[in-house]
Design a protein around this motif. Structure first.
Motif, mmCIF file in Angstrom:
data_model
loop_
_atom_site.group_PDB
_atom_site.id
_atom_site.type_symbol
_atom_site.label_atom_id
_atom_site.label_comp_id
_atom_site.label_asym_id
_atom_site.label_seq_id
_atom_site.Cartn_x
_atom_site.Cartn_y
_atom_site.Cartn_z
ATOM 1 N N TYR A 96 -4.771 26.019 50.190
ATOM 2 C CA TYR A 96 -4.301 25.417 51.380
ATOM 3 C C TYR A 96 -3.305 24.227 51.074
ATOM 4 C CZ TYR A 96 -3.889 23.149 56.056
ATOM 5 O OH TYR A 96 -3.469 22.644 57.221
ATOM 6 N N ASP A 97 -3.465 23.472 49.942
ATOM 7 C CA ASP A 97 -2.570 22.502 49.685
ATOM 8 C C ASP A 97 -2.646 22.368 48.221
ATOM 9 O OD1 ASP A 97 -0.825 20.603 49.969
ATOM 10 O OD2 ASP A 97 -2.136 19.030 51.229
ATOM 11 N N LEU A 98 -1.530 21.756 47.636
ATOM 12 C CA LEU A 98 -1.298 21.335 46.262
ATOM 13 C C LEU A 98 -0.407 20.302 46.116
ATOM 14 C CD1 LEU A 98 -2.519 21.875 43.329
ATOM 15 C CD2 LEU A 98 -0.040 23.354 43.063
ATOM 16 N N LYS A 99 -0.621 18.962 45.513
ATOM 17 C CA LYS A 99 0.403 18.166 45.512
ATOM 18 C C LYS A 99 -0.072 17.302 44.279
ATOM 19 C CE LYS A 99 -1.219 16.464 49.620
ATOM 20 N NZ LYS A 99 -0.891 15.727 50.930
ATOM 21 N N VAL A 100 0.924 16.883 43.737
ATOM 22 C CA VAL A 100 0.712 15.990 42.660
ATOM 23 C C VAL A 100 1.757 14.548 42.839
ATOM 24 C CG1 VAL A 100 1.091 15.669 40.033
ATOM 25 C CG2 VAL A 100 0.076 17.958 41.008
ATOM 26 N N GLU A 101 1.223 13.400 42.411
ATOM 27 C CA GLU A 101 2.129 12.080 42.628
ATOM 28 C C GLU A 101 3.446 12.557 41.511
ATOM 29 O OE1 GLU A 101 1.704 8.993 43.990
ATOM 30 O OE2 GLU A 101 0.552 10.330 45.178
ATOM 31 N N PRO A 102 4.330 11.971 42.009
ATOM 32 C CA PRO A 102 5.665 11.916 41.197
ATOM 33 C C PRO A 102 5.705 11.555 39.790
ATOM 34 C CG PRO A 102 6.181 11.348 43.643
ATOM 35 C CD PRO A 102 4.632 11.169 43.239
ATOM 36 N N SER A 103 5.041 10.670 39.522
ATOM 37 C CA SER A 103 5.261 10.278 38.152
ATOM 38 C C SER A 103 4.156 10.938 37.126
ATOM 39 C CB SER A 103 4.564 8.689 38.068
ATOM 40 O OG SER A 103 3.338 8.466 38.448
ATOM 41 N N PHE A 104 3.367 11.970 37.850
ATOM 42 C CA PHE A 104 2.612 12.872 36.980
ATOM 43 C C PHE A 104 3.013 14.153 37.049
ATOM 44 C CE2 PHE A 104 -0.145 9.180 37.622
ATOM 45 C CZ PHE A 104 -0.856 9.273 36.560
ATOM 46 N N ARG A 105 4.242 14.613 37.844
ATOM 47 C CA ARG A 105 4.506 16.015 37.876
ATOM 48 C C ARG A 105 5.202 16.362 36.474
ATOM 49 N NH1 ARG A 105 7.463 15.399 43.589
ATOM 50 N NH2 ARG A 105 5.800 15.327 44.957
ATOM 51 N N GLY A 106 4.928 17.476 36.155
ATOM 52 C CA GLY A 106 5.546 17.892 34.768
ATOM 53 C C GLY A 106 4.605 17.741 33.782
#
Length: 177
Positions: A96-106
């Motif tokens: 339903y949802d997937l999100k990651v804090e910007p500083s942990f993306r990639g």
């Protein structure tokens, strides 16, 4: 070190991880020919790249925990990623949802959440996961494809009559094994 675990009532505030802007830098253009999905990408010129941010959800743990599983990715005690899985009557559990804090993306956090979500889907008797992404969120669409999801459908009508009328939803499926 990042760990992924099911979010329980003791950490229920973590399910309301904030949304952050992401770049809209192209389109995923699916096509269906001879019983097989394929796609091409349309990358925008630099001057046409924009940002978008989804509204924050304000999830209710008590209400949603009846048919949802919340997975958190943690850096120590800080929740830096979230996956929300929902029971479904199909053979695939819904991401339903997937999100990651910007500083942990990639940094593999999203991949860790997907891998754990696939394990949970299999444990609960599902064939795998399915989710959807907007065709103009090329980053998310390419992420799902990289994670082994395949295109399984396209909804061209979902946004008719809304300010997002030009968008389409692409459905992605992956097997748990």
């Amino acid at each position: 070190m990042i760990t992924v675990r099911i979010i329980t009532e003791a950490h229920k505030a973590d399910i309301n991880l904030k949304n952050h802007p992401f770049k809209l830098f192209g389109l995923l253009l699916p096509s269906y020919n001879n019983g097989k999905w394929d796609y091409t990408q349309l990358r925008f010129p630099a001057e046409n790249i924009t940002e978008m941010c989804f509204p924050d959800e304000d999830y209710d743990f008590e209400e949603m925990s009846q048919n949802s599983i919340f997975l958190g990715a943690y850096d120590g005690d800080a929740c830096v990623g979230l996956a929300v899985l929902q029971q479904d009557f199909f053979k695939y559990m819904y991401l339903y949802d997937l999100k990651v804090e910007p500083s942990f993306r990639g940094k593999g956090v999203g991949a860790m959440l997907i891998e754990r979500a696939k394990e949970i889907a299999a444990e609960q008797g599902y064939r795998g996961l399915y989710t959807q992404g907007q065709d103009n969120n090329l980053g998310a669409c390419l992420f799902y494809l990289k994670m082994g999801f395949e295109i399984g459908g396209l909804n061209t009508n979902v946004y008719k009559g809304t300010p997002q009328e030009h968008k389409k939803d692409i459905f992605f499926y992956c097997d748990a094994e």
